[in-house]
Scaffold this active site. Sequence first.
Site, PDB file in Angstrom:
ATOM      1  CE  LYS A  65     123.349  -3.075  72.768  1.00 14.80           C
ATOM      2  NZ  LYS A  65     124.518  -2.449  73.416  1.00 14.80           N
ATOM      3  CG  ASP A 106     128.081  -3.344  74.007  1.00 11.53           C
ATOM      4  OD1 ASP A 106     128.457  -2.704  73.008  1.00 11.53           O
ATOM      5  OD2 ASP A 106     126.890  -3.647  74.213  1.00 11.53           O
TER       6      ASP A 106
END
Length: 274
Positions: A65, A106
């Site tokens: 990420k 997220d």
Amino acid sequence: MDVYGLIGNPVGHSLSPPMHEAGYETLGLDARYVTFEPNADAAAAAIEGGADLGVAGLNVTVPFKRDALGAVDPDPLAERIGAVNTVDYGPVHEGEADRPRGHNTDAAGVTRALEHHGVTVDGRDALVVGAGGAGRAAAFALADAGAAVHVANRTVERAVELAAAVPGATGGGLDELDDRVAAADLLVNATSVGMEAPAETPVPADHLHEDLAVLDAVYAPAETRLLREAAAAGATAVGGAWMLLYQGVEAFEVWTGESAPVEAMNAALRAELT
Ligand code: ATR
């Protein structure tokens, strides 16, 4: 046919393919969702060059990420969080170079999971336990939605550093957790404590209370010790599968521009988890 996928290592047990494909099927979209598991030294180039293979969108998971952040043109939220979990290879957006657009869904996973359970965030006191990737996404998401955030982390410096970047937030260690839990309206476990370890909890049960909403980012087991003890204390207990669902729903909507069929995606996810 549009190809979407997940890049990470390992991704063999990912629940995202069935969840997204249930969404495509429900909307009648001609699309597939596949997994990619490159070596660490190849990940950034693969993310940057996905469009060359005709990939329409990628989710990015552990451990890539942060690499993804440097391989794309991140939107402001992903930039602040310092991580990208969704890459969109769609038409190049206005005023930008030819790098794909990066997002962090997220964060929406946290707020939409709470919203789904009727939990108000605006004006509430939120306690985020953990200051890794999940903790960063949760802290920014909750602060942006109007909560006053405190970040508690085992490594205090990480909490303090994160809090300094989040509007209005404070940071500290786990030693003052009891008082923080007692004073909180919202609690997010963004540590890995309890994952595959049903006997463990990141937060002692003593100060959980009925005016609290608890979101546990851990989704395996589905009912963690924290969630069980939260429910026993009369708190609203929200499992990590809801976060997983809504980060996927948000990515689906970024890519397709359609409103995601949440129920179908949720059913596919639950079928994999049981
Ligand atoms: P992620 O990106 O999934 O959040 P991470 O960056 O490795 O993963 O972060 C894991 C988080 O869980 C961190 O906040 C970590 O605390 P430290 O910053 O002190 O490492 C926390 N964590 C992991 N194991 C823990 C434990 N046994 N007790 C308390 N916190 C723990």
